[in-house]
Design a protein around this motif. Sequence first.
Motif, PDB file in Angstrom:
ATOM      1  N   ARG A  41       0.289  -0.316   4.939  1.00 15.87           N
ATOM      2  CA  ARG A  41      -0.316  -0.878   6.135  1.00 15.87           C
ATOM      3  C   ARG A  41       0.713  -1.660   6.922  1.00 15.87           C
ATOM      4  O   ARG A  41       1.719  -2.098   6.390  1.00 15.87           O
ATOM      5  CB  ARG A  41      -1.475  -1.814   5.756  1.00 15.87           C
ATOM      6  CG  ARG A  41      -2.668  -1.066   5.152  1.00 15.87           C
ATOM      7  CD  ARG A  41      -3.801  -2.053   4.892  1.00 15.87           C
ATOM      8  NE  ARG A  41      -3.364  -3.147   4.019  1.00 15.87           N
ATOM      9  CZ  ARG A  41      -4.118  -4.199   3.726  1.00 15.87           C
ATOM     10  NH1 ARG A  41      -5.328  -4.289   4.255  1.00 15.87           N
ATOM     11  NH2 ARG A  41      -3.656  -5.128   2.916  1.00 15.87           N
ATOM     12  N   ASP A  42       0.388  -1.895   8.153  1.00 16.85           N
ATOM     13  CA  ASP A  42       1.281  -2.675   8.983  1.00 16.85           C
ATOM     14  C   ASP A  42       1.352  -4.121   8.472  1.00 16.85           C
ATOM     15  O   ASP A  42       0.330  -4.730   8.150  1.00 16.85           O
ATOM     16  CB  ASP A  42       0.798  -2.667  10.437  1.00 16.85           C
ATOM     17  CG  ASP A  42       0.867  -1.281  11.056  1.00 16.85           C
ATOM     18  OD1 ASP A  42       1.620  -0.465  10.514  1.00 16.85           O
ATOM     19  OD2 ASP A  42       0.134  -1.048  12.049  1.00 16.85           O
ATOM     20  N   GLY A  43       2.516  -4.646   8.378  1.00 17.88           N
ATOM     21  CA  GLY A  43       2.693  -6.024   7.942  1.00 17.88           C
ATOM     22  C   GLY A  43       2.794  -6.196   6.447  1.00 17.88           C
ATOM     23  O   GLY A  43       2.890  -7.330   5.949  1.00 17.88           O
ATOM     24  N   THR A  44       2.729  -5.083   5.691  1.00 20.99           N
ATOM     25  CA  THR A  44       2.796  -5.208   4.236  1.00 20.99           C
ATOM     26  C   THR A  44       4.132  -5.784   3.793  1.00 20.99           C
ATOM     27  O   THR A  44       4.201  -6.641   2.889  1.00 20.99           O
ATOM     28  CB  THR A  44       2.573  -3.839   3.576  1.00 20.99           C
ATOM     29  OG1 THR A  44       1.287  -3.361   3.958  1.00 20.99           O
ATOM     30  CG2 THR A  44       2.641  -3.947   2.057  1.00 20.99           C
ATOM     31  N   LEU A  45       5.181  -5.335   4.403  1.00 18.39           N
ATOM     32  CA  LEU A  45       6.490  -5.818   4.003  1.00 18.39           C
ATOM     33  C   LEU A  45       6.638  -7.308   4.284  1.00 18.39           C
ATOM     34  O   LEU A  45       7.153  -8.069   3.433  1.00 18.39           O
ATOM     35  CB  LEU A  45       7.567  -5.041   4.755  1.00 18.39           C
ATOM     36  CG  LEU A  45       9.019  -5.383   4.396  1.00 18.39           C
ATOM     37  CD1 LEU A  45       9.252  -5.166   2.902  1.00 18.39           C
ATOM     38  CD2 LEU A  45       9.994  -4.541   5.237  1.00 18.39           C
ATOM     39  N   ASP A  46       6.125  -7.759   5.442  1.00 14.49           N
ATOM     40  CA  ASP A  46       6.190  -9.199   5.739  1.00 14.49           C
ATOM     41  C   ASP A  46       5.360 -10.008   4.736  1.00 14.49           C
ATOM     42  O   ASP A  46       5.734 -11.118   4.320  1.00 14.49           O
ATOM     43  CB  ASP A  46       5.689  -9.465   7.156  1.00 14.49           C
ATOM     44  CG  ASP A  46       6.611  -8.839   8.205  1.00 14.49           C
ATOM     45  OD1 ASP A  46       7.792  -8.646   7.861  1.00 14.49           O
ATOM     46  OD2 ASP A  46       6.131  -8.575   9.319  1.00 14.49           O
ATOM     47  N   HIS A  47       4.185  -9.439   4.351  1.00 17.66           N
ATOM     48  CA  HIS A  47       3.344 -10.126   3.362  1.00 17.66           C
ATOM     49  C   HIS A  47       4.068 -10.279   2.033  1.00 17.66           C
ATOM     50  O   HIS A  47       4.018 -11.342   1.392  1.00 17.66           O
ATOM     51  CB  HIS A  47       2.045  -9.355   3.186  1.00 17.66           C
ATOM     52  CG  HIS A  47       1.185  -9.890   2.080  1.00 17.66           C
ATOM     53  ND1 HIS A  47       0.503 -11.072   2.172  1.00 17.66           N
ATOM     54  CD2 HIS A  47       0.911  -9.389   0.827  1.00 17.66           C
ATOM     55  CE1 HIS A  47      -0.156 -11.299   1.057  1.00 17.66           C
ATOM     56  NE2 HIS A  47       0.083 -10.265   0.223  1.00 17.66           N
ATOM     57  N   LEU A  48       4.733  -9.209   1.607  1.00 19.95           N
ATOM     58  CA  LEU A  48       5.456  -9.283   0.339  1.00 19.95           C
ATOM     59  C   LEU A  48       6.583 -10.306   0.417  1.00 19.95           C
ATOM     60  O   LEU A  48       6.871 -11.008  -0.557  1.00 19.95           O
ATOM     61  CB  LEU A  48       6.006  -7.908  -0.030  1.00 19.95           C
ATOM     62  CG  LEU A  48       4.950  -6.840  -0.386  1.00 19.95           C
ATOM     63  CD1 LEU A  48       5.620  -5.490  -0.633  1.00 19.95           C
ATOM     64  CD2 LEU A  48       4.160  -7.266  -1.621  1.00 19.95           C
ATOM     65  N   ARG A  49       7.236 -10.356   1.582  1.00 24.63           N
ATOM     66  CA  ARG A  49       8.333 -11.306   1.730  1.00 24.63           C
ATOM     67  C   ARG A  49       7.838 -12.764   1.632  1.00 24.63           C
ATOM     68  O   ARG A  49       8.570 -13.634   1.167  1.00 24.63           O
ATOM     69  CB  ARG A  49       9.029 -11.075   3.064  1.00 24.63           C
ATOM     70  CG  ARG A  49       9.854  -9.804   3.092  1.00 24.63           C
ATOM     71  CD  ARG A  49      10.381  -9.549   4.493  1.00 24.63           C
ATOM     72  NE  ARG A  49      11.205  -8.332   4.520  1.00 24.63           N
ATOM     73  CZ  ARG A  49      11.681  -7.768   5.645  1.00 24.63           C
ATOM     74  NH1 ARG A  49      11.414  -8.353   6.833  1.00 24.63           N
ATOM     75  NH2 ARG A  49      12.404  -6.688   5.595  1.00 24.63           N
ATOM     76  N   ARG A  50       6.608 -12.999   2.066  1.00 16.92           N
ATOM     77  CA  ARG A  50       6.056 -14.345   1.960  1.00 16.92           C
ATOM     78  C   ARG A  50       5.408 -14.618   0.597  1.00 16.92           C
ATOM     79  O   ARG A  50       5.497 -15.713   0.057  1.00 16.92           O
ATOM     80  CB  ARG A  50       5.012 -14.594   3.061  1.00 16.92           C
ATOM     81  CG  ARG A  50       5.589 -14.598   4.465  1.00 16.92           C
ATOM     82  CD  ARG A  50       4.536 -15.087   5.466  1.00 16.92           C
ATOM     83  NE  ARG A  50       3.334 -14.279   5.416  1.00 16.92           N
ATOM     84  CZ  ARG A  50       3.127 -13.216   6.179  1.00 16.92           C
ATOM     85  NH1 ARG A  50       4.072 -12.817   7.040  1.00 16.92           N
ATOM     86  NH2 ARG A  50       2.001 -12.547   6.100  1.00 16.92           N
TER      87      ARG A  50
END
Length: 342
Positions: free
Chosen positions: A34-43
């Motif tokens: 999904r969109d934003g998954t990578l940013d979520h994992l980074r946080r």
Amino acid sequence: MNHGPDDQGPDGLDSDELALRRMLQHAVDEIEPRDGTLDHLRRAVPARRARKRQALVGMAAACLFVGTAVPALVHVSNVTDASVNSSNAGHGEQAQGGAGHGKETEGGESTSGGSSGKTQDQGKGSDKEEDKGTGTGPGTGSGRPDNPMATTPAGVSACTAEQLVKAAETADVPDSAGTVYGTFRFSNGSAADCIVSSPGTVSFAPGGAADATKISVARHVAGDAAAGLPDPSQELTSLVLKPGDSYAVKFAWVPSETCPTTPDPTTDPTPDPTPTQDTGTTEGTSTGGDTGTSTQLMTGETTADGSVTITNTTEAGAPTAAVTVSNACAGTIYWTGVLTGV
């Protein structure tokens, strides 16, 4: 099925494995994050690591707290137990050593070390009672017996026999119940202050018909038969007696029996003529001097003379004051501690 070296791919996989690999790759071709998954994992990953570190730090702090608190708790428990035991022991000594009746000795003597004879509940008097026992009378008292602030002034010694002077020894008339109240008073006849910390010794000597085995001596306590004596809360454990000032010890004689009656040898028998039936004659005869009456002699009775001499000797061993209570044969002598202003 065996495959030779020619059937293997560049990654060292045979043809079947390569075919399976291609099938799996085609199966997930359409699956995308999904969109934003990578940013979520980074946080999320750093936050999770931070929570783990906080949990470890909290556990370490808890272990440190337990390690330091347990020895302190054990120490406090030991101190508390020692305080409780000391308090109970002191209370037991007071209950057995003189808080009630004074210790009687042979010969009708009772001594006290200054105990007021009051219980713990009786010691919780009002502030007015405490002021009454410490301030208004001559001299300066140390307060009630349970006053934790009672101290002995520096440089002032106990009163000696040479310093104390007998000031008064009085007894009132008996009340309606036959109880006699009295006072022993001693003063400081020297030019220096001294300390009185005990009412001394109270004893008695029977006289006449008084029965020593029926006479006892007891310290006054609240609720006893000597209701006219001051409340024990007014008694002092120590008193700084200035030159010319005095203190008092009050007593009460409470009779338990009246003195016995005995025939009065000083009275003459009184005739009491009483008609009697004459059985020594028969009808028609006479004895000549018989009148039909005979005289009976009666003697008077009087109360036996009994007395009790009550003495109070100061803590220093002298002087001694004495009061004789007449018409006293059996009873109890109640006495107080050191009083002032009464």
